[in-house]
Write a protein that holds these residues in place. Structure first.
Motif, PDB file in Angstrom:
ATOM      1  N   VAL A  44     -61.936  76.679  43.767  1.00  0.00           N
ATOM      2  CA  VAL A  44     -60.334  77.240  42.745  1.00  0.00           C
ATOM      3  C   VAL A  44     -59.869  77.553  43.031  1.00  0.00           C
ATOM      4  O   VAL A  44     -59.959  78.476  43.895  1.00  0.00           O
ATOM      5  CB  VAL A  44     -61.565  77.848  40.864  1.00  0.00           C
ATOM      6  CG1 VAL A  44     -60.718  77.510  40.446  1.00  0.00           C
ATOM      7  CG2 VAL A  44     -63.482  76.654  40.390  1.00  0.00           C
ATOM      8  N   ALA A  45     -59.126  77.032  42.817  1.00  0.00           N
ATOM      9  CA  ALA A  45     -57.755  77.652  43.209  1.00  0.00           C
ATOM     10  C   ALA A  45     -57.344  79.528  42.324  1.00  0.00           C
ATOM     11  O   ALA A  45     -57.207  78.842  41.449  1.00  0.00           O
ATOM     12  CB  ALA A  45     -56.073  76.963  43.477  1.00  0.00           C
ATOM     13  N   LEU A  46     -57.432  80.341  43.393  1.00  0.00           N
ATOM     14  CA  LEU A  46     -56.616  82.345  43.040  1.00  0.00           C
ATOM     15  C   LEU A  46     -56.346  82.259  43.289  1.00  0.00           C
ATOM     16  O   LEU A  46     -56.531  82.416  44.870  1.00  0.00           O
ATOM     17  CB  LEU A  46     -58.260  82.424  42.197  1.00  0.00           C
ATOM     18  CG  LEU A  46     -58.526  83.660  41.573  1.00  0.00           C
ATOM     19  CD1 LEU A  46     -57.914  84.153  40.500  1.00  0.00           C
ATOM     20  CD2 LEU A  46     -59.453  84.524  42.312  1.00  0.00           C
ATOM     21  N   HIS A  47     -54.476  82.263  43.317  1.00  0.00           N
ATOM     22  CA  HIS A  47     -54.023  83.128  44.481  1.00  0.00           C
ATOM     23  C   HIS A  47     -53.137  84.166  43.157  1.00  0.00           C
ATOM     24  O   HIS A  47     -52.648  83.923  42.327  1.00  0.00           O
ATOM     25  CB  HIS A  47     -53.002  81.923  44.687  1.00  0.00           C
ATOM     26  CG  HIS A  47     -52.388  81.089  44.026  1.00  0.00           C
ATOM     27  ND1 HIS A  47     -51.469  81.387  43.226  1.00  0.00           N
ATOM     28  CD2 HIS A  47     -52.829  79.631  43.901  1.00  0.00           C
ATOM     29  CE1 HIS A  47     -51.208  79.443  42.957  1.00  0.00           C
ATOM     30  NE2 HIS A  47     -52.547  78.613  43.386  1.00  0.00           N
ATOM     31  N   ASP A  48     -51.999  84.480  44.317  1.00  0.00           N
ATOM     32  CA  ASP A  48     -50.534  85.534  43.518  1.00  0.00           C
ATOM     33  C   ASP A  48     -50.130  84.741  42.279  1.00  0.00           C
ATOM     34  O   ASP A  48     -50.146  85.369  41.238  1.00  0.00           O
ATOM     35  CB  ASP A  48     -49.724  85.832  44.112  1.00  0.00           C
ATOM     36  CG  ASP A  48     -50.618  86.669  45.213  1.00  0.00           C
ATOM     37  OD1 ASP A  48     -51.164  87.454  45.084  1.00  0.00           O
ATOM     38  OD2 ASP A  48     -49.896  86.986  46.258  1.00  0.00           O
ATOM     39  N   HIS A  49     -50.642  83.865  42.472  1.00  0.00           N
ATOM     40  CA  HIS A  49     -48.944  82.711  40.684  1.00  0.00           C
ATOM     41  C   HIS A  49     -49.687  82.166  40.316  1.00  0.00           C
ATOM     42  O   HIS A  49     -49.233  81.994  38.897  1.00  0.00           O
ATOM     43  CB  HIS A  49     -48.229  81.581  42.010  1.00  0.00           C
ATOM     44  CG  HIS A  49     -47.160  82.103  43.229  1.00  0.00           C
ATOM     45  ND1 HIS A  49     -46.502  82.743  42.872  1.00  0.00           N
ATOM     46  CD2 HIS A  49     -47.843  81.479  44.185  1.00  0.00           C
ATOM     47  CE1 HIS A  49     -45.753  83.484  44.147  1.00  0.00           C
ATOM     48  NE2 HIS A  49     -46.812  82.360  44.410  1.00  0.00           N
TER      49      HIS A  49
END
Length: 275
Positions: free
Chosen positions: A53-58
Motif C-alpha cells: 500500500v503506497a504511503l507517502h508525503d502526498h
C-alpha cells in the motif's frame, strides 16, 4: 498493530534477522514507494508477496485513518525507502492517529542515517538536534539558520547534493566560517565518504560538486563573550566576511543574548566613525 520497520540505508547486509522474518510473514506493507519496497523484497530474497500500500508525503493524511482502522484486526508493517519511518519520512501521522485511537505501535529498530552520521562525524554526541532538510530558498534558509546560530547542541541536517555548497556557505555566514562540521556522503555504501573541516573549508570543497545522499553534521555554538564590545567585534567581522549587517546583528544577538537593535545601532555608529 502498526510495526515501524527500519530498512537499510545502503548496505543490504544491515537488514536484521527480525526485519527479514517480519517481511517474510507480512500480509500488508505500507510503503513510501511500493516499487522500491518490491525491489527490496527481491534483493533480500523474500519469497513472500504481501499487499503493498503506497504511503507517502502526498497521501498520508488521506490514508492514515484507513490504515489505523485496518491495524485493529491485522498487523500493518510500515516502511520508508531507507532508514526509520517517521524520521523525515512518512509514518508520523499514522503513529499519531494510532496513539489517539489506542492502536498498538511497535518498532523493528535498525539503520538510521541520522545516528550513523552523528556517530562517525567526530563531533560531540552527548546532546544533538536533528533539523531535517534545510529550506531550499536562500532567504528562508538564512533566516532558519540565524535562529539556530546560538544552538549549543550538535546539529544534524539532511541536504541535497545540488544545494550542499550553497547551504554550507549560508551556514558559514550564520554560524561563523570556523565552525567545525562533517559532510557524510553515501553512508554504508561502496563510496562512503566522511569529509571533516570548518564550514568554510567544506563549502570550498563542495563548490566543485558532490554526489550521493548527504547528511551534514555541524558542531554546536561555543560560549560567546557577552560584552557589547566583543559582540560588536563579531558583527564587524561577519560583515567583513560578506554577511549583511542586519543578518549579522541578528545572529550575534541571538548567540549572546544582547539586544539586536542596540548592536545594529552600535555597528552603524562604528561605521560612521570610520567613514
Amino acid at each position: 498493530m502498526i510495526l515501524l520497520a527500519a530498512t537499510p540505508i545502503g548496505n543490504l547486509g544491515d537488514a536484521s534477522l527480525r526485519l527479514r522474518e517480519t517481511l517474510e510473514e507480512a500480509r500488508v506493507i505500507a510503503a513510501e514507494d511500493t516499487r522500491h519496497t518490491a525491489q527490496l523484497l527481491r534483493l533480500l530474497g523474500i519469497e513472500n508477496r504481501p499487499e503493498l500500500v503506497a504511503l507517502h508525503d502526498h497521501n498520508e493524511h488521506e490514508r492514515a485513518a484507513a490504515l489505523v482502522e485496518r491495524a485493529t484486526t491485522e498487523d500493518i508493517v510500515l516502511v520508508s525507502d531507507a532508514g526509520m519511518p517517521t524520521v523525515s519520512d512518512p509514518g508520523f501521522r499514522v503513529v499519531q492517529l494510532a496513539a489517539e485511537r489506542g492502536v498498538a505501535v511497535s518498532v523493528i529498530p535498525g539503520p538510521s542515517a541520522v545516528i550513523t552520521a552523528l556517530a562517525v562525524a567526530g563531533l560531540p554526541t552527548d546532546r544533538f538536534v536533528f533539523e531535517g532538510f534545510l529550506p531550499r530558498k536562500h532567504g528562508e534558509r538564512s533566516r532558519a539558520l540565524a535562529q539556530l546560530a546560538a544552538e549549543r547542541r550538535t546539529l544534524v541536517f539532511f541536504e541535497s547534493p545540488a544545494r550542499l555548497a550553497a547551504s554550507l556557505n549560508d551556514l558559514a555566514s550564520a554560524f561563523g566560517k570556523d565552525r567545525p562540521a562533517a559532510v557524510c556522503r553515501e553512508l554504508t555504501k561502496l563510496h562512503e565518504e566522511v569529509r571533516r573541516g570548518t564550514l568554510s573549508e567544506l563549502a570550498e570543497w563542495a563548490a566543485e560538486g558532490v554526489r550521493g545522499e548527504i547528511v551534514l553534521v555541524v558542531g554546536g555554538a561555543a560560549e560567546h563573550a557577552t560584552s557589547p564590545e566583543a559582540a560588536l567585534a563579531e558583527v564587524q567581522q561577519r560583515v567583513a566576511d560578506g554577511e549583511r549587517l542586519k543578518d549579522a546583528t541578528r545572529a550575534v544577538a541571538e548567540a549572546t543574548g544582547l539586544a539586536s537593535r542596540e548592536l545594529y545601532s552600535a555597528a552603524l555608529a562604528a561605521r560612521e566613525d570610520h567613514a
